[in-house]
Design an enzyme around this catalytic site. Structure first.
Site, PDB file in Angstrom:
ATOM      1  N   HIS A 119     -18.359  37.432  18.252  1.00  0.00           N
ATOM      2  CA  HIS A 119     -19.656  37.018  17.707  1.00  0.00           C
ATOM      3  C   HIS A 119     -20.619  36.532  18.793  1.00  0.00           C
ATOM      4  O   HIS A 119     -21.820  36.442  18.558  1.00  0.00           O
ATOM      5  CB  HIS A 119     -19.483  35.955  16.616  1.00  0.00           C
ATOM      6  N   ASP A 150     -12.405  38.613  15.963  1.00  0.00           N
ATOM      7  CA  ASP A 150     -13.453  37.895  16.686  1.00  0.00           C
ATOM      8  C   ASP A 150     -13.104  37.747  18.164  1.00  0.00           C
ATOM      9  O   ASP A 150     -13.239  36.657  18.742  1.00  0.00           O
ATOM     10  CB  ASP A 150     -13.709  36.523  16.054  1.00  0.00           C
ATOM     11  N   SER A 226     -18.304  28.471  21.868  1.00  0.00           N
ATOM     12  CA  SER A 226     -17.601  29.664  21.401  1.00  0.00           C
ATOM     13  C   SER A 226     -17.216  30.569  22.562  1.00  0.00           C
ATOM     14  O   SER A 226     -18.049  30.904  23.404  1.00  0.00           O
ATOM     15  CB  SER A 226     -18.481  30.453  20.431  1.00  0.00           C
TER      16      SER A 226
END
Length: 375
Positions: A119, A150, A226
């Site tokens: 992402h 992911d 992230s």
């Protein structure tokens, strides 16, 4: 009296010699130094040493990178230009707009392979990486990405060997072990937070992405973290920081390295995993639905919607059908159906048992590859 003193003195000497030869009396034995047993203690105690975390961060930080992305979209940042009547009146075309994104990643090989979240780079028209020791950002290419897991693997061409992090064994990490997160929250590069593993094997859903086996930690993870590493006290990566709970503090999640290892070679070779697809939207049959549908018990996955042109539509599935068996597996809820579909292959033909208008029926369905434009 002199003889008694002499005997006592000789006895003391004998005891001392015996103690020295036997390693000393247990009551007087000093504990062994733990200064050189950092690896044995890693992940177990916060008191491994006053500089343990600092040492890990010092060694690991050069391999942690900041990832910047650009995504081209149509439109304008001015809401007036987004109004179709305004554009038509003034004859203004919709203009491309550059949107910027940011995340973290870490180098896993000296020749410049970088792991991050899918992402972080999803939809990016260009990706640049900030690496410690370089006076300019380096362009990165995506060698492979997996939407469902992911995960994404990037490659840069640094022109020299780079520091890198080793992937540890997340299966051996225990609840309560200490961990360190490094990343770029809100653009504040190489921010360090610490915490413990709060739980393992957590399933969560974020938007339309469903994670099944995450590490939960109370180490602070914020937007921009992230893709960054979650490290044990040996400095090995045991997870990739991925998500935070929007409803609580101190609840963050990381993809375990056990998951990463399963797909790393596929990502490196740009091999796409089959994404089996049926084309239905489902939910679990609860007591209220069971009463409404006239079912004897609250079991199965009820169809909320069928996508046009999907395998489900071709097989004759309809809204309000209740799937109770898929490919020989009994289905008690929606999660079990999703898992059963994931265990099939695109092109495989499966048998299904459904309840429609209180009648049990059998259908045959050909599982397809999930289209790229469907998440």
């Amino acid at each position: 009296m002199f003889k008694n003193i002499k005997r006592a003195f000789l006895l003391i000497i004998v005891i001392a010699v015996l103690a020295a030869s036997n390693g000393g009396c247990n009551l007087l034995k000093q504990p062994q130094s733990k200064q050189n047993s950092g690896q044995d203690q890693a992940g177990l105690l916060p008191g491994v040493g006053p500089d343990t975390v600092a040492d890990v961060v010092s060694l690991a930080s050069p391999a942690v990178v900041k990832i910047s992305t650009r995504v081209t979209s149509r439109g304008s940042s001015d809401p007036l230009f987004s109004d179709p009547f305004f554009r038509q009146f003034f004859g203004l075309p919709s203009q491309p707009r550059q949107e910027e994104g940011m995340g973290s990643g870490f180098i896993i090989s000296q020749d410049g392979y970088i792991l991050t979240n899918e992402h972080v780079i999803d939809g990016a028209s260009s990706i640049s990486v900030t690496v410690t020791g370089f006076d300019r950002d380096l362009e990165a290419k995506v060698t492979g990405a997996d939407y469902d897991l992911d995960l994404a693997l990037l490659k840069i061409e640094p022109g020299r060997d780079l520091p890198f992090l080793n992937l540890g064994n997340s299966d051996q990490i225990r609840v309560g072990n200490w961990v360190i997160a490094i990343g770029n929250p809100y653009g504040l590069d190489h921010t360090v937070t610490t915490g413990v593993i709060s739980a393992k094997g957590r399933p969560i859903s974020v938007s339309d992405r469903k994670y099944e086996n995450l590490l939960q930690t109370d180490a602070s993870i914020n937007p921009g973290n992230s893709g960054g590493p979650l490290l044990d006290l040996k400095g090995e990566v045991i997870g990739i920081n991925t998500a935070i709970s929007s409803q609580a503090q101190g609840i963050g999640f990381a993809i375990p390295t056990s998951t990463v290892r399963q797909v790393l070679e596929d990502l490196k070779n740009n091999v796409s995993k089959s994404r089996p697809w049926v084309g239905v939207q489902v939910r679990t049959v609860d007591n209220e639905l069971a009463r409404y549908l006239g079912l004897d018990r609250a079991e199965g996955a009820v169809i909320d919607g069928v996508i046009a042109g999907s395998p489900a539509e071709k097989a004759g599935l309809r809204e309000w059908d209740v799937i109770v068996e898929f490919n020989g597996k009994k289905i008690s809820n929606a999660d079990e159906l999703v898992a059963a579909i994931k265990n099939t292959q695109a092109g495989q033909t499966v048998n299904m048992s459904i309840i429609r208008k209180r009648q049990l029926s059998q259908l045959t369905l050909a599982v397809a590859e999930k289209p790229q434009n469907i998440r």
